[in-house]
Design a protein around this motif. Structure first.
Motif, PDB file in Angstrom:
ATOM      1  N   LEU A  70      -3.101  -5.897   0.015  1.00 32.75           N
ATOM      2  CA  LEU A  70      -4.280  -5.828  -0.739  1.00 32.75           C
ATOM      3  C   LEU A  70      -4.360  -4.616  -1.736  1.00 32.75           C
ATOM      4  O   LEU A  70      -4.728  -4.617  -2.998  1.00 32.75           O
ATOM      5  CB  LEU A  70      -5.766  -6.109  -0.252  1.00 32.75           C
ATOM      6  N   HIS A  71      -4.247  -3.360  -1.146  1.00 33.00           N
ATOM      7  CA  HIS A  71      -4.279  -2.112  -1.993  1.00 33.00           C
ATOM      8  C   HIS A  71      -3.186  -2.050  -2.931  1.00 33.00           C
ATOM      9  O   HIS A  71      -3.439  -1.378  -3.783  1.00 33.00           O
ATOM     10  CB  HIS A  71      -4.023  -0.865  -0.974  1.00 33.00           C
ATOM     11  N   ASP A  72      -2.026  -2.547  -2.517  1.00 35.69           N
ATOM     12  CA  ASP A  72      -0.920  -2.544  -3.439  1.00 35.69           C
ATOM     13  C   ASP A  72      -0.981  -3.451  -4.767  1.00 35.69           C
ATOM     14  O   ASP A  72      -0.837  -3.030  -5.849  1.00 35.69           O
ATOM     15  CB  ASP A  72       0.433  -3.093  -2.758  1.00 35.69           C
ATOM     16  N   THR A  73      -2.045  -4.280  -4.643  1.00 38.98           N
ATOM     17  CA  THR A  73      -2.359  -5.138  -5.797  1.00 38.98           C
ATOM     18  C   THR A  73      -3.641  -4.600  -6.409  1.00 38.98           C
ATOM     19  O   THR A  73      -4.287  -5.294  -7.537  1.00 38.98           O
ATOM     20  CB  THR A  73      -2.798  -6.694  -5.347  1.00 38.98           C
ATOM     21  N   GLY A  74      -4.382  -3.496  -5.924  1.00 37.40           N
ATOM     22  CA  GLY A  74      -5.306  -2.703  -6.636  1.00 37.40           C
ATOM     23  C   GLY A  74      -6.640  -3.342  -6.026  1.00 37.40           C
ATOM     24  O   GLY A  74      -7.755  -3.010  -6.590  1.00 37.40           O
ATOM     25  N   ARG A  75      -6.669  -3.903  -5.019  1.00 41.21           N
ATOM     26  CA  ARG A  75      -7.894  -4.552  -4.289  1.00 41.21           C
ATOM     27  C   ARG A  75      -8.127  -3.823  -3.032  1.00 41.21           C
ATOM     28  O   ARG A  75      -7.261  -3.103  -2.330  1.00 41.21           O
ATOM     29  CB  ARG A  75      -7.735  -5.954  -3.906  1.00 41.21           C
ATOM     30  N   SER A  76      -9.536  -3.636  -2.421  1.00 46.41           N
ATOM     31  CA  SER A  76      -9.925  -3.320  -1.521  1.00 46.41           C
ATOM     32  C   SER A  76      -9.626  -4.117  -0.342  1.00 46.41           C
ATOM     33  O   SER A  76      -9.281  -5.087  -0.615  1.00 46.41           O
ATOM     34  CB  SER A  76     -11.496  -3.042  -1.559  1.00 46.41           C
ATOM     35  N   GLY A  77      -9.257  -3.482   0.886  1.00 46.44           N
ATOM     36  CA  GLY A  77      -8.832  -4.096   2.127  1.00 46.44           C
ATOM     37  C   GLY A  77     -10.154  -4.971   2.604  1.00 46.44           C
ATOM     38  O   GLY A  77      -9.907  -6.065   3.365  1.00 46.44           O
ATOM     39  N   TRP A  78     -11.352  -4.657   2.059  1.00 47.13           N
ATOM     40  CA  TRP A  78     -12.332  -5.828   2.405  1.00 47.13           C
ATOM     41  C   TRP A  78     -12.345  -7.042   1.958  1.00 47.13           C
ATOM     42  O   TRP A  78     -13.024  -8.006   2.299  1.00 47.13           O
ATOM     43  CB  TRP A  78     -13.715  -5.066   1.960  1.00 47.13           C
ATOM     44  N   TRP A  79     -11.374  -7.259   1.033  1.00 51.11           N
ATOM     45  CA  TRP A  79     -11.005  -8.914   0.487  1.00 51.11           C
ATOM     46  C   TRP A  79     -10.804  -9.575   1.869  1.00 51.11           C
ATOM     47  O   TRP A  79     -10.764 -10.788   1.564  1.00 51.11           O
ATOM     48  CB  TRP A  79     -10.366  -8.533  -0.491  1.00 51.11           C
ATOM     49  N   PHE A  97      -1.864 -12.212  -2.196  1.00 50.18           N
ATOM     50  CA  PHE A  97      -0.918 -11.607  -1.541  1.00 50.18           C
ATOM     51  C   PHE A  97       0.511 -11.801  -2.281  1.00 50.18           C
ATOM     52  O   PHE A  97       1.784 -11.128  -2.196  1.00 50.18           O
ATOM     53  CB  PHE A  97      -0.601 -12.344  -0.048  1.00 50.18           C
ATOM     54  N   CYS A  98       0.480 -13.125  -3.016  1.00 54.52           N
ATOM     55  CA  CYS A  98       1.779 -13.326  -3.895  1.00 54.52           C
ATOM     56  C   CYS A  98       1.990 -12.362  -5.052  1.00 54.52           C
ATOM     57  O   CYS A  98       2.772 -12.508  -5.744  1.00 54.52           O
ATOM     58  CB  CYS A  98       1.732 -14.794  -4.210  1.00 54.52           C
ATOM     59  N   GLY A 104       2.846   1.681 -11.339  1.00 62.30           N
ATOM     60  CA  GLY A 104       2.341   2.897 -11.224  1.00 62.30           C
ATOM     61  C   GLY A 104       1.478   3.352  -9.953  1.00 62.30           C
ATOM     62  O   GLY A 104       1.356   2.495  -9.207  1.00 62.30           O
ATOM     63  N   ASP A 105       0.979   4.451 -10.078  1.00 61.16           N
ATOM     64  CA  ASP A 105      -0.061   4.859  -8.921  1.00 61.16           C
ATOM     65  C   ASP A 105      -1.428   4.225  -9.187  1.00 61.16           C
ATOM     66  O   ASP A 105      -1.672   3.981  -9.994  1.00 61.16           O
ATOM     67  CB  ASP A 105      -0.114   6.252  -8.867  1.00 61.16           C
ATOM     68  N   ASN A 106      -1.790   3.755  -7.830  1.00 58.80           N
ATOM     69  CA  ASN A 106      -3.344   3.490  -8.263  1.00 58.80           C
ATOM     70  C   ASN A 106      -4.318   4.310  -7.219  1.00 58.80           C
ATOM     71  O   ASN A 106      -3.747   5.211  -6.468  1.00 58.80           O
ATOM     72  CB  ASN A 106      -3.526   1.896  -7.804  1.00 58.80           C
ATOM     73  N   LYS A 107      -5.336   3.996  -7.126  1.00 53.98           N
ATOM     74  CA  LYS A 107      -6.486   4.937  -5.859  1.00 53.98           C
ATOM     75  C   LYS A 107      -5.852   4.829  -4.661  1.00 53.98           C
ATOM     76  O   LYS A 107      -6.615   5.663  -3.802  1.00 53.98           O
ATOM     77  CB  LYS A 107      -7.776   4.384  -6.167  1.00 53.98           C
ATOM     78  N   TYR A 108      -5.185   3.950  -4.197  1.00 55.14           N
ATOM     79  CA  TYR A 108      -4.623   3.744  -2.942  1.00 55.14           C
ATOM     80  C   TYR A 108      -3.394   4.369  -2.662  1.00 55.14           C
ATOM     81  O   TYR A 108      -2.948   4.430  -1.378  1.00 55.14           O
ATOM     82  CB  TYR A 108      -4.527   2.202  -2.473  1.00 55.14           C
TER      83      TYR A 108
END
Length: 114
Positions: A70-79, A97-98, A104-108
């Protein structure tokens, strides 16, 4: 097999990012291992003790690899908690997940594709 081992080695690593390949290969090997353990349970005649032990053993690594995906898609793990909504939550998570990685880099962290 390296993807599965990376998921198990990083079993409490909720930080960072995980590529689609890492996530889906971890899921594939987990399902295969679960099937094998379940087959052994039934052949030996045990109640599902081995299956329960295996499920508990991979629970934390599974949550960690889901959070990193989820971090890789820019979402919090709380999802991950959206899966508590019957059927709809699981479908939404599968769609997340798909999806491709954020470029580029994101906040994770850094993009694992590079």
């Amino acid at each position: 097999m390296q993807w599965y081992l990376n998921g198990l080695k990083n079993y409490v690593g909720f930080q960072g990012r995980a590529r689609r390949t890492e996530y889906w290969m971890f899921v594939l090997f987990s399902v295969i291992a679960s099937f094998v353990v379940s087959l052994i349970d039934s052949l030996v005649g045990l109640s599902p003790i081995l299956t329960s032990i295996y499920s508990l053993a991979v629970l934390l690594p599974s949550l960690a690899v889901m959070a990193r995906r989820l971090h890789d898609t820019g979402r919090s793990g709380w999802w991950i908690l959206i899966s508590l909504i019957p059927l709809v939550g699981s479908i939404i998570l599968i769609v997340f997940f798909c999806q491709d990685s954020q470029p580029g880099d994101n906040k994770y962290g850094k993009n694992p594709k590079l």
